[in-house]
Each structure stands twice: as structure tokens, then as C-alpha cells.
Design a protein around this motif. Structure first.
Motif, PDB file in Angstrom:
ATOM      1  N   ARG A 180       0.867  -1.312  -0.084  1.00 14.10           N
ATOM      2  CA  ARG A 180      -0.035   0.062  -0.150  1.00 14.10           C
ATOM      3  C   ARG A 180       0.860   1.177   0.014  1.00 14.10           C
ATOM      4  NH1 ARG A 180      -4.181  -0.087   4.800  1.00 14.10           N
ATOM      5  NH2 ARG A 180      -2.176  -0.199   5.981  1.00 14.10           N
ATOM      6  N   THR A 214      -5.662   1.992  -2.200  1.00 10.64           N
ATOM      7  CA  THR A 214      -6.743   2.318  -1.359  1.00 10.64           C
ATOM      8  C   THR A 214      -6.942   1.305  -0.265  1.00 10.64           C
ATOM      9  OG1 THR A 214      -8.563   1.805  -2.466  1.00 10.64           O
ATOM     10  CG2 THR A 214      -7.530   4.176  -3.059  1.00 10.64           C
ATOM     11  N   GLU A 215      -7.562   1.490   0.834  1.00 12.15           N
ATOM     12  CA  GLU A 215      -8.083   0.450   1.838  1.00 12.15           C
ATOM     13  C   GLU A 215      -8.603  -0.553   0.959  1.00 12.15           C
ATOM     14  OE1 GLU A 215      -7.480  -1.265   5.179  1.00 12.15           O
ATOM     15  OE2 GLU A 215      -6.529   0.930   4.658  1.00 12.15           O
ATOM     16  N   THR A 216      -9.820  -0.289   0.447  1.00  4.93           N
ATOM     17  CA  THR A 216     -10.515  -1.312  -0.544  1.00  4.93           C
ATOM     18  C   THR A 216      -9.913  -1.850  -1.478  1.00  4.93           C
ATOM     19  OG1 THR A 216     -11.565   0.660  -1.700  1.00  4.93           O
ATOM     20  CG2 THR A 216     -12.764  -0.410   0.372  1.00  4.93           C
ATOM     21  N   GLU A 271     -17.947   1.305   1.046  1.00  3.37           N
ATOM     22  CA  GLU A 271     -17.954   2.723   0.987  1.00  3.37           C
ATOM     23  C   GLU A 271     -19.357   3.066   0.570  1.00  3.37           C
ATOM     24  OE1 GLU A 271     -15.306   3.846  -1.994  1.00  3.37           O
ATOM     25  OE2 GLU A 271     -13.514   2.974  -0.894  1.00  3.37           O
TER      26      GLU A 271
END
Length: 431
Positions: free
Chosen positions: A17, A23-25, A201
Motif C-alpha cells: 500500500r 486504497t484501503e478497499t 463505501e
């Protein structure tokens, strides 16, 4: 090597990352791109072993896997890394059922086959557990890229050895594959996983989530319809009506959902909440690895004294105890990670051998690859969809620790459901 690549990237996720800008997702897809392709194409891979010859298919799968690992290790952006993980999943989908098929067609039913399956299970379990250790070591001492590049020399060694030691075999049938069926089931599973991830989200009521979920469910329905009308289907539906195959398939889906998520969330917990380095987090999984190997190798000895169903039920109870203790998220490594992990891994290690024995006993030689594919695919399907769903559950809580606790409570519930399935579908006694 195949199972290792499900878990080896978990400890490396924070480093990926940071360097590539996930991104987190989006980070979930480093795991799920591999797992979903692995799951969706494993039935095709198992069938290919029957139709084209196990040795030929095995060596092809190793080559594809090694080349994909090279591509992933050289990736310069998130898209290329995810594409490489998809290609790795293709190779894994060929390899996983073919390795099991080679064993079940080499050894007749009885103690020798059970011992061979146990060794296969123990090595696979060790790969899953050692992934955290190896991934942490490579990430800290070299780079996260070596969590993928390490497969290249291993793959080369496997090809050289496989050419020498695997017996040449003849195809078991005419060489035709159900490619539309494979495309339908892979696309449907991917759509369901994508829709589940997007709920993090956008929520469950958003079209961004509902449309892919609906398309995925529709795709599975079309898959069943196509399979029922195809002369040489990817999955003969009559096979899934056998009580033992149906029961073991459902249990594999549930256990896959639990144990894939276990590695993912424990890796994040150790590094994010406890502040461990990648190497420390990897070493933290050492007791898990030892437990998986020991219980996997010990399962045949227990099967001499009890039926496969009895061992399976006992293993499930042990795993539930570990999940409930893990959900408490007690302070410190020993009570908060090690002891719960030992219990969870003991349950997993003891359960897999009786599951394979129950699923493969009485199966005709020409169906061995297909059943191996069904068994492996169901675990991967459960793992990929379970990870997407449980990540969504964890994200609904205010703190990561509370989310992790909820994940393991849900896992204990899923394992309890698997006990009910075993009681309903699996015979009290078996050969």
C-alpha cells in the motif's frame, strides 16, 4: 507454493500500500484477485487433469504460476500487480486439484491413501501458516516484491523434478472442456465479491453494490441452467446431489470463509494495533504453523480410532473455542494471539483430512479430478467471498479492534453451522 501465496502477501500488504498507493478497499484485491480466479477456475483445472493427463496439466500449471509471480514481483502500479495475481490464480487453479488427483489416483482407498492425503494436507497447511513468517522475513529484509519472486526458482525446481518423478499418464476421456461454464462461474463470483466490497463505501442499498450483487446471483443461476443442458458440463449437477459431496462442499465453503479471514485480520492486527514489524508479525505466526503441521500429520492416527465424521466434529469444536477466545481480543501476544491461534489451527489441521477422505471415497477414477476441483474450489469460494463480507463487517465498527472481534464472533457462528451440516449430510459411519 499455491497455498503459501494465499497468505504470504498478507504481512506484505502495508508495504504494498505504501509503495504502490493502494486504497484501503483496493488492497483487498491483492488477496481476492488471486483467490477468486483460483476458486472460479479450479473446477476447470480439475477437469483438465482428467481430460489431458495429470502430468502435462501439472507442469503447465507450474509454469504459468512461476511466470505470473515474476510479473507480479516486477509490478510498478496497483493494476499490474492485481493482473499478475489473477494470472497466478489461473496457475493455482490448475495445480491445486491436479496435485490431489495425482495422489488419489496413485493410492487405493485405505490407510495408504489416508496417509498420502494427510501429508498433502500438512504441507498445504504449513504453506498457509508459513506464509506469514516467510512474507514478514522477505518484506523486512529484502522487499515485498520477493514474496512473489520467490516462486520463480521454486517453480523451476518443481518443473525439473516433476519431469523426472511424476509418472506419465493417459487422459481419462475426450479432450473437451466447458469453457462457457468456467467463464460464467468465475464472472459471477467476481461480481458478488466486488459488490460486497463496495458496500464498505456505498452501503448495501446503493446501486454500486446492488447491481454487481444481482448480476452475480443471476450469473450463478445461468451457470446452473447451462450446466444442466450441457453434454459435458464443468460440474455434473448429479455429483452435487450426493449427500457426502454436498455436505463436504458446504463445510469447505464455511471453513474457507473463516480461515482466509483469520490470516488477513491477524496480520493487520499484529502490525497496525500491536505495532509489530513485518518480520515480528511473521514470526508471531510460528506457533500457528507448527500446530497446523502437527495436527495435519496426526489426523491419520486419530482416524484409526474414530470415524471421519467424529474427528471432523471434534475439530470443529476446538476451532470454535479458539475463535471465541480470539474474539475477546485479550491483552498481550500470548493470550491475545498465540493461544487462540493454536486452537483455531488445531481445529483446521484436524478437520481437513477427514473432509477429503469423506469426499473422495467411492469416487470413480475418471471423476477424481472433478471432485478434487469441487473440494478445493468450494474452499476458495468461501475464502474470497468470506473475506469480502467479513471486511465489510469489520469496517462498520468505530475501532479496528472492535471490528476484528466481531469478525471472529461471526467465524464461530459459521463453524457452528458447519457442525449442523456435518450432522445432517455426513454418514455416521464410513469406510
Amino acid at each position: 507454493m499455491v497455498v503459501l501465496d494465499v497468505s504470504i502477501v498478507n504481512v506484505a500488504l502495508p508495504a504494498m500500500r505504501a509503495e504502490l498507493g493502494f486504497t484501503e478497499t483496493g488492497l483487498q484485491w491483492v488477496v481476492n484477485a488471486y483467490a477468486l480466479t483460483f476458486a472460479g477456475l479450479m473446477l476447470l483445472g480439475g477437469r483438465a487433469a482428467d481430460l489431458f493427463g495429470r502430468k502435462r496439466v501439472f507442469l503447465t500449471g507450474v509454469t504459468v504460476f512461476a511466470l505470473a509471480s515474476l510479473l507480479g514481483g516486477m509490478a510498478a502500479d496497483p493494476g499490474l500487480l492485481i493482473a499478475a495475481r489473477v494470472l497466478q490464480g489461473v496457475g493455482a487453479a490448475v495445480l491445486a486439484p491436479t496435485t490431489l488427483t495425482i495422489l488419489t489416483t496413485t493410492f487405493a482407498e485405505g490407510p495408504r491413501r489416508t496417509a498420502a492425503i494427510s501429508a498433502w494436507n500438512a504441507v498445504g497447511a504449513a504453506g498457509g501458516a508459513a506464509g506469514g513468517i516467510l512474507g514478514g522475513t522477505l518484506t523486512e529484509l529484502l522487499s515485498w516484491r520477493w514474496t512473489l519472486l520467490i516462486n520463480v526458482p521454486i517453480g523451476l525446481a518443481i518443473v525439473v523434478t516433476g519431469l523426472r518423478v511424476i509418472a506419465r499418464d493417459r487422459p481419462e476421456g475426450s479432450a473437451r472442456l466447458d469453457l462457457p461454464g468456467a467463464a460464467l462461474v468465475t464472472g459471477a463470483l467476481t461480481a458478488i465479491a466486488y459488490g460486497t466490497v463496495e458496500t464498505h463505501e456505498h452501503g448495501w442499498a446503493s446501486p454500486v453494490s446492488l447491481v454487481p450483487l444481482a448480476l452475480g446471483v443471476l450469473g450463478l443461476g445461468v451457470f446452473v441452467l447451462v450446466e444442466s443442458k450441457t453434454a459435458r458440463p464443468l460440474v455434473p449437477l448429479a455429483l452435487l446431489t450426493r449427500r457426502t459431496v454436498a455436505g463436504t462442499t458446504i463445510i469447505q465453503v464455511l471453513s474457507g470463509a473463516i480461515f482466509f479471514a483469520m490470516w488477513y485480520f491477524l496480520s493487520l492486527y499484529l502490525q497496525t494495533d500491536l505495532g509489530y514489524s513485518p518480520l515480528e508479525a511473521g514470526l508471531g505466526f510460528l506457533p500457528h504453523a507448527v500446530t497446523l503441521i502437527a495436527t495435519g500429520r496426526g489426523a491419520p492416527y486419530l482416524l484409526r480410532r474414530m470415524t471421519p465424521r467424529t474427528l471432523l466434529l471434534g475439530a470443529s469444536v476446538v476451532a470454535i473455542a479458539g475463535m471465541l477466545l480470539q474474539a475477546a481480543m485479550l491483552d498481550g501476544y500470548v493470550l491475545g494471539v498465540m493461544i487462540p491461534g493454536i486452537l483455531m489451527c488445531a481445529g483446521a489441521g484436524l478437520a481437513f483430512t477427514p473432509l477429503v477422505v469423506l469426499a473422495t471415497n467411492g469416487v470413480r477414477r475418471e471423476e477424481s479430478g472433478l471432485v478434487s476441483g469441487v473440494l478445493g474450489a468450494s474452499r476458495q469460494v468461501g475464502g474470497s467471498l468470506g473475506l469480502a463480507g467479513l471486511a465489510t463487517v469489520a469496517a462498520t465498527f468505530d475501532t479496528p479492534t472492535a471490528g476484528y472481534s466481531a469478525v471472529f464472533l461471526v467465524g464461530a457462528g459459521l463453524m457452528a453451522v458447519s457442525i449442523v451440516v456435518a450432522l445432517v449430510f455426513l454418514a455416521r459411519k464410513s469406510r
